[in-house]
Design a protein around this motif. Structure first.
Motif, PDB file in Angstrom:
ATOM      1  N   GLY A 154       0.796  -1.220   0.000  1.00 30.72           N
ATOM      2  CA  GLY A 154       0.000   0.000   0.000  1.00 30.72           C
ATOM      3  C   GLY A 154       0.828   1.269   0.000  1.00 30.72           C
ATOM      4  N   MET A 155       2.010   1.195  -0.596  1.00 33.39           N
ATOM      5  CA  MET A 155       2.924   2.335  -0.570  1.00 33.39           C
ATOM      6  C   MET A 155       3.035   3.021  -1.935  1.00 33.39           C
ATOM      7  N   LYS A 156       1.948   2.994  -2.706  1.00 33.35           N
ATOM      8  CA  LYS A 156       1.987   3.589  -4.043  1.00 33.35           C
ATOM      9  C   LYS A 156       2.246   5.097  -4.015  1.00 33.35           C
ATOM     10  N   ARG A 157       1.908   5.747  -2.946  1.00 37.75           N
ATOM     11  CA  ARG A 157       2.097   7.196  -2.860  1.00 37.75           C
ATOM     12  C   ARG A 157       3.394   7.571  -2.136  1.00 37.75           C
ATOM     13  N   SER A 158       4.210   6.588  -1.823  1.00 37.46           N
ATOM     14  CA  SER A 158       5.444   6.867  -1.084  1.00 37.46           C
ATOM     15  C   SER A 158       6.558   7.357  -2.007  1.00 37.46           C
ATOM     16  N   LYS A 159       7.540   7.979  -1.384  1.00 41.16           N
ATOM     17  CA  LYS A 159       8.705   8.445  -2.128  1.00 41.16           C
ATOM     18  C   LYS A 159       9.505   7.250  -2.663  1.00 41.16           C
ATOM     19  N   ALA A 160       9.530   6.163  -1.893  1.00 37.11           N
ATOM     20  CA  ALA A 160      10.243   4.953  -2.325  1.00 37.11           C
ATOM     21  C   ALA A 160       9.657   4.409  -3.619  1.00 37.11           C
ATOM     22  N   TYR A 161       8.351   4.469  -3.749  1.00 31.48           N
ATOM     23  CA  TYR A 161       7.668   3.978  -4.959  1.00 31.48           C
ATOM     24  C   TYR A 161       8.052   4.842  -6.157  1.00 31.48           C
ATOM     25  N   LYS A 175       4.931   0.716 -21.418  1.00 28.95           N
ATOM     26  CA  LYS A 175       4.095   0.722 -20.214  1.00 28.95           C
ATOM     27  C   LYS A 175       4.800   1.416 -19.044  1.00 28.95           C
ATOM     28  N   ILE A 176       6.092   1.206 -18.920  1.00 25.31           N
ATOM     29  CA  ILE A 176       6.865   1.867 -17.862  1.00 25.31           C
ATOM     30  C   ILE A 176       6.837   3.382 -18.059  1.00 25.31           C
ATOM     31  N   ILE A 177       7.016   3.823 -19.292  1.00 22.74           N
ATOM     32  CA  ILE A 177       6.980   5.266 -19.586  1.00 22.74           C
ATOM     33  C   ILE A 177       5.608   5.843 -19.253  1.00 22.74           C
ATOM     34  N   ARG A 178       4.537   5.146 -19.675  1.00 23.59           N
ATOM     35  CA  ARG A 178       3.181   5.639 -19.373  1.00 23.59           C
ATOM     36  C   ARG A 178       2.941   5.685 -17.864  1.00 23.59           C
ATOM     37  N   GLY A 179       3.378   4.660 -17.159  1.00 24.21           N
ATOM     38  CA  GLY A 179       3.208   4.631 -15.706  1.00 24.21           C
ATOM     39  C   GLY A 179       3.990   5.723 -15.011  1.00 24.21           C
ATOM     40  N   LEU A 180       5.210   5.963 -15.471  1.00 26.60           N
ATOM     41  CA  LEU A 180       6.032   7.010 -14.869  1.00 26.60           C
ATOM     42  C   LEU A 180       5.423   8.387 -15.124  1.00 26.60           C
ATOM     43  N   ARG A 181       4.935   8.607 -16.342  1.00 25.17           N
ATOM     44  CA  ARG A 181       4.263   9.880 -16.640  1.00 25.17           C
ATOM     45  C   ARG A 181       3.048  10.078 -15.751  1.00 25.17           C
ATOM     46  N   LYS A 182       2.258   9.030 -15.603  1.00 28.49           N
ATOM     47  CA  LYS A 182       1.049   9.099 -14.777  1.00 28.49           C
ATOM     48  C   LYS A 182       1.408   9.403 -13.323  1.00 28.49           C
ATOM     49  N   THR A 183       2.431   8.729 -12.823  1.00 27.88           N
ATOM     50  CA  THR A 183       2.860   8.936 -11.429  1.00 27.88           C
ATOM     51  C   THR A 183       3.389  10.352 -11.239  1.00 27.88           C
ATOM     52  N   LEU A 184       4.191  10.811 -12.172  1.00 27.65           N
ATOM     53  CA  LEU A 184       4.763  12.169 -12.047  1.00 27.65           C
ATOM     54  C   LEU A 184       3.667  13.230 -12.190  1.00 27.65           C
ATOM     55  N   ALA A 185       2.665  12.985 -13.023  1.00 24.55           N
ATOM     56  CA  ALA A 185       1.558  13.935 -13.186  1.00 24.55           C
ATOM     57  C   ALA A 185       0.749  14.047 -11.900  1.00 24.55           C
ATOM     58  N   LYS A 186       0.558  12.942 -11.194  1.00 28.78           N
ATOM     59  CA  LYS A 186      -0.173  12.965  -9.923  1.00 28.78           C
ATOM     60  C   LYS A 186       0.600  13.729  -8.861  1.00 28.78           C
ATOM     61  N   ARG A 187       1.922  13.694  -8.939  1.00 32.93           N
ATOM     62  CA  ARG A 187       2.773  14.345  -7.935  1.00 32.93           C
ATOM     63  C   ARG A 187       2.751  15.859  -8.068  1.00 32.93           C
ATOM     64  N   GLN A 188       2.452  16.351  -9.276  1.00 38.91           N
ATOM     65  CA  GLN A 188       2.524  17.802  -9.489  1.00 38.91           C
ATOM     66  C   GLN A 188       1.272  18.484  -9.126  1.00 38.91           C
TER      67      GLN A 188
END
Length: 119
Positions: free
Chosen positions: A38-45, A106-119
């Motif tokens: 359940g650490m999807k929102r963590s810095k480690a993730y 898929k990794i690129i799409r996931g990373l973009r999605k994660t970085l977009a949520k962070r901003q």
């Protein structure tokens, strides 16, 4: 392909190059553990995602490009291999490259999605 390379002594360099791609596996496993915990929102993730992107780029994209270039440069030597070895040197990395490119997208799409949520 690994067994053939070990038993015949042919294509060992290419086998090692393909096996280097497995260096990304611990990062992928860690990502799964972070997700299950359940650490999807963590810095480690987030850090893990960036590291997976970089490792995948180097070990599974750039290295394979170099390997195909090396096969091209030394194709006269590849032609001296047994026909089964030639097939393994060309077909196995080609199939793995297609899968690696699919997962990299898929990794690129996931990373973009994660970085977009962070901003």
């Amino acid at each position: 392909a690994v067994a053939y390379s070990m038993l015949s002594g042919e294509g060992q360099l290419y086998t090692y190059m393909v096996l280097i791609s497995e260096t990304t596996t611990p990062g992928i496993n860690l990502r799964w553990y972070l997700d299950v915990a359940g650490m999807k929102r963590s810095k480690a993730y987030l850090i893990n995602g960036v590291v997976i992107f970089l490792a995948w780029l180097v070990a599974r994209i750039l290295l394979f490009i170099y390997m195909f270039y090396h096969v091209y440069l030394h194709f006269d030597q590849v032609e001296h291999m047994h026909i089964f070895g030639q097939i393994l040197v060309i077909v196995v990395p080609l199939v793995l490259s297609i899968m690696n490119l699919f997962w990299f997208s898929k990794i690129i799409r996931g990373l973009r999605k994660t970085l977009a949520k962070r901003q």
